[in-house]
Motif scaffolding. Structure first.
Motif, PDB file in Angstrom:
ATOM      1  N   UNK A 193      29.775  75.509  82.730  1.00  0.00           N
ATOM      2  CA  UNK A 193      29.811  76.882  82.223  1.00  0.00           C
ATOM      3  C   UNK A 193      31.202  77.225  81.707  1.00  0.00           C
ATOM      4  N   UNK A 194      31.295  78.341  81.032  1.00  0.00           N
ATOM      5  CA  UNK A 194      32.608  78.818  80.591  1.00  0.00           C
ATOM      6  C   UNK A 194      33.031  80.054  81.384  1.00  0.00           C
ATOM      7  N   UNK A 195      32.583  80.150  82.619  1.00  0.00           N
ATOM      8  CA  UNK A 195      32.891  81.288  83.478  1.00  0.00           C
ATOM      9  C   UNK A 195      34.371  81.307  83.824  1.00  0.00           C
ATOM     10  N   UNK A 196      34.987  82.474  83.741  1.00  0.00           N
ATOM     11  CA  UNK A 196      36.416  82.617  83.984  1.00  0.00           C
ATOM     12  C   UNK A 196      36.815  82.256  85.418  1.00  0.00           C
ATOM     13  N   UNK A 197      35.927  82.428  86.382  1.00  0.00           N
ATOM     14  CA  UNK A 197      36.267  82.173  87.785  1.00  0.00           C
ATOM     15  C   UNK A 197      36.125  80.700  88.171  1.00  0.00           C
TER      16      UNK A 197
END
Length: 83
Positions: A72-76
């Motif tokens: 994913x490209x999730x910031x966390x």
């Protein structure tokens, strides 16, 4: 240019676990094929992550060239099929 409507239909078919609808969308729309690895799921999840518990759906995505190794490209912090 990707059509937001058809890509949204793709996302809905993925979330619903509808392998037949997903196959039809991928077959009929270049915009959907272009989004095969796009972050369309929750928290920037890729289509393969959305389909990870639905093997027929996952098979359709892989048949059309989805990358099972993308995260994913999730910031966390990214997550993938195995996380």
């Amino acid at each position: 240019m990707t059509s937001p409507n058809v890509v949204e239909e793709f996302r809905r078919a993925l979330v619903a676990g509808d392998a037949a609808a997903t196959r039809a969308l991928l077959t009929q729309h270049a915009d959907v094929r272009a989004a095969i690895n796009a972050p369309v799921g929750d928290f920037g999840g890729r289509p393969v992550t959305v389909a990870r518990k639905n093997l027929p759906l996952l098979d359709v995505l892989l048949e059309f060239g989805a990358d099972i190794n993308l995260k994913s490209d999730w910031w966390a912090g990214p997550f993938g099929v195995l996380e």
